[in-house]
Write an enzyme that holds these catalytic residues in place. Structure first.
Site, PDB file in Angstrom:
ATOM      1  N   ASP A   1      -1.012   9.337 -25.792  1.00  0.00           N
ATOM      2  CA  ASP A   1      -1.751   9.939 -26.509  1.00  0.00           C
ATOM      3  C   ASP A   1      -2.062  11.428 -27.071  1.00  0.00           C
ATOM      4  OD1 ASP A   1      -2.867   7.387 -24.886  1.00  0.00           O
ATOM      5  OD2 ASP A   1      -3.770   8.456 -23.539  1.00  0.00           O
TER       6      ASP A   1
ATOM      7  N   SER B   1       0.621  -1.258   0.295  1.00  0.00           N
ATOM      8  CA  SER B   1      -0.082   0.285  -0.402  1.00  0.00           C
ATOM      9  C   SER B   1       1.011   0.995  -0.221  1.00  0.00           C
ATOM     10  CB  SER B   1      -1.206  -0.260   1.115  1.00  0.00           C
ATOM     11  OG  SER B   1      -2.091   1.169   1.206  1.00  0.00           O
TER      12      SER B   1
END
Length: 327
Positions: A257, A36
């Site tokens: 992108d 985590s």
């Protein structure tokens, strides 16, 4: 002629880990990872590979058609895209599901760990690309980006059936698809996009060597981050285009992108590959310097000056007429 951009439409949840992921990994415990990371801050932005690429094309004045599935929460996002030059009339809006979610944590080395929840994207396979082409075309090309795998396969087949040039960009979905699906997605593509890691994964997924792949596609474009972009064609020397240096790196999400938007714009304008890649690199660096995939603006003088600094005045002069008239 317009570009049909197919793929994901999503909301990005972006976090920053102030350390290094590599420092948290124990070599002999990698089969049982349970970690985590305490992140610093959270930013929520519009995203999804197809929406990001269409946004960049819209800023360049290309009037792209976005083809994908979004959720019942899409209204505000829809208005944003339309205001920035994107035709969203081919977006399927789910009546029950929410728009897809991309949750990504970036460390200090710009490495990323991400999870993608499909949500409404699961309905993308219901979209009929042939019907979209009949209504919104003619299309200069169809970009097949990461999406529901069934939708990617259906759109690829429909584009080939209609004789439309395909830009194959399986990216994140390479981890989901099998050998036969990977082969169907790339075989016969006019352009193939991968990053450096995905290029190796694509060879593993298809079982084809680099030469095998080059025999089946037109141009293979591999983005390499700060090392720029390589372009390969069967029987020709590999072309390398350096990256455009960034003044600062705020967030790497969406840079690939943006590169695709710039490159595909050059394709439509019938530019040489090197010229198209330079524009793509300039857009990618613009996105690197902002947080979020659609939070940047394009100003022709700034874009041309950036290209001149990276590639010289002659390169900037070759680019200048088109972007200046399109932004």
């Amino acid at each position: 002629m317009r570009i049909a951009v197919t793929g994901s439409i999503a909301t990005d949840h972006l976090m920053v880990f102030p350390g290094r992921f590599a420092d948290q990994l124990i070599k002999d415990q990698l089969e049982r990872v349970s970690l985590s990371f305490l992140a610093d801050g959270l930013q929520v932005h519009r995203g999804g590979v197809a929406a990001n690429i269409a946004f960049g094309l819209g800023l360049l004045g290309l009037d792209p058609v976005l083809v994908g599935a979004a959720g019942k929460d899409f209204a505000e996002y829809d208005a944003w895209l339309r205001a920035n030059g994107v035709d969203t009339s081919a977006v399927r809006v789910s009546q029950t599901l929410h728009t897809a979610r991309f949750v990504c944590t970036t460390d200090q080395d710009q490495n990323q760990i991400a999870t993608f929840y499909a949500g409404a994207m699961a309905e993308a396979a219901h979209i009929d690309l042939a019907e979209t082409a009949a209504r919104r075309g003619p299309f200069a090309l169809v970009h097949i980006g990461a999406d529901d795998p069934a939708a990617m396969l259906r759109h690829t087949a429909a584009a080939h059936l209609r004789g439309l040039p395909v830009a194959a960009d399986p990216s994140q979905q390479l981890a989901r698809i099998d050998r036969e699906q990977a082969r169907r997605l790339v075989d016969g593509a006019t352009w193939l996009f991968t990053n450096a890691y995905e290029s190796a994964l694509l060879r593993e997924r298809t079982g084809w060597s680099e030469d095998d792949l080059l025999d089946r596609v037109g141009t293979w474009i591999t983005t390499q981050g700060a090392d720029g972009v390589s372009l390969a064609r069967a029987g020709q020397p590999r072309l390398h285009v350096p990256a455009v240096p960034a003044d600062k790196i705020a967030d790497p999400t969406g840079a690939g992108d943006a590169f695709r938007a710039g490159f595909l714009a050059g394709v439509v304008w019938q530019w040489p590959d090197e010229q198209s890649a330079r524009l793509g690199c300039a857009l990618a660096t613009t996105v690197l310097e902002s947080v979020g995939t659609q939070e940047y603006k394009l100003l022709a003088p700034d874009l041309i000056a950036r290209i001149a600094r990276a590639y010289g005045n002659d390169a900037a002069g070759a680019l200048e007429p088109r972007p200046a008239g399109s932004l």
